[in-house]
Write a protein that holds these residues in place. Sequence first.
Motif, mmCIF file in Angstrom:
data_model
loop_
_atom_site.group_PDB
_atom_site.id
_atom_site.type_symbol
_atom_site.label_atom_id
_atom_site.label_comp_id
_atom_site.label_asym_id
_atom_site.label_seq_id
_atom_site.Cartn_x
_atom_site.Cartn_y
_atom_site.Cartn_z
ATOM 1 N N LEU A 177 18.000 -5.167 -6.641
ATOM 2 C CA LEU A 177 19.441 -4.932 -6.716
ATOM 3 C C LEU A 177 20.092 -4.819 -5.330
ATOM 4 N N ALA A 178 19.305 -4.500 -4.316
ATOM 5 C CA ALA A 178 19.859 -4.301 -2.975
ATOM 6 C C ALA A 178 20.316 -5.613 -2.333
ATOM 7 N N LYS A 179 19.591 -6.699 -2.550
ATOM 8 C CA LYS A 179 19.914 -7.970 -1.900
ATOM 9 C C LYS A 179 21.316 -8.479 -2.242
ATOM 10 N N PRO A 180 21.698 -8.539 -3.506
ATOM 11 C CA PRO A 180 23.056 -9.010 -3.822
ATOM 12 C C PRO A 180 24.140 -8.115 -3.200
ATOM 13 N N LEU A 181 23.881 -6.829 -3.121
ATOM 14 C CA LEU A 181 24.852 -5.928 -2.490
ATOM 15 C C LEU A 181 25.023 -6.252 -1.018
ATOM 16 N N GLN A 182 23.913 -6.524 -0.368
ATOM 17 C CA GLN A 182 23.948 -6.889 1.048
ATOM 18 C C GLN A 182 24.722 -8.196 1.237
ATOM 19 N N ASP A 183 24.446 -9.173 0.417
ATOM 20 C CA ASP A 183 25.128 -10.461 0.514
ATOM 21 C C ASP A 183 26.633 -10.302 0.277
ATOM 22 N N LYS A 184 26.991 -9.484 -0.698
ATOM 23 C CA LYS A 184 28.407 -9.260 -0.990
ATOM 24 C C LYS A 184 29.099 -8.525 0.149
#
Length: 182
Positions: A73-80
């Motif tokens: 779940l952390a990766k999409p947050l970082q990308d956003k």
Amino acid sequence: MTHFASTEQFATAAKANLEKTVELANASFARAERLSALNLNTARAALDDSIAAAKALLATKDPQEFVKLQAELAKPLQDKAIAYGRSVYAILAEGQQEFVKLFETQLAELNSNFITALDKAAKSAPAGSEAAFAVIKQGVAAANSAYDNVSRAAKQAVEAAEANVVATTDSAVKSVRTRKIA
């Protein structure tokens, strides 16, 4: 200061300045609206993502699944977050470019008016004053050249800084992703 030969010239100049000011103000409001919409959409998406993430995490059966899902779940947050930062930067850079363009246009117009007034003054000046007017024109040309050089150097510095920020961001993203994989 520009010398106006008539009230009509003054009115024309004032109208042109007002139009440019209104144009800049409207563009600023449009950017503020875009920035507000971006912020609201980002906040709404973050809330929705947080709710979905919380539900998914609460539905896990064991600690290993919880940790694995949390990392996923952390990766999409970082990308956003990176996309949001780039969007904000693009909106603000657009405003800065528009302001610089307006400033440069006004400066060119001021220089043109000054040279025109200088030429008129030279025509009515006493004989022998041509050298003084030539020196003034050379000074204006040198100042314009210096401004152009400084402006060009500043633009190159900004472009280099932008490239460094992009490279640093990309490097940080790759580093975080590499650490997560390892």
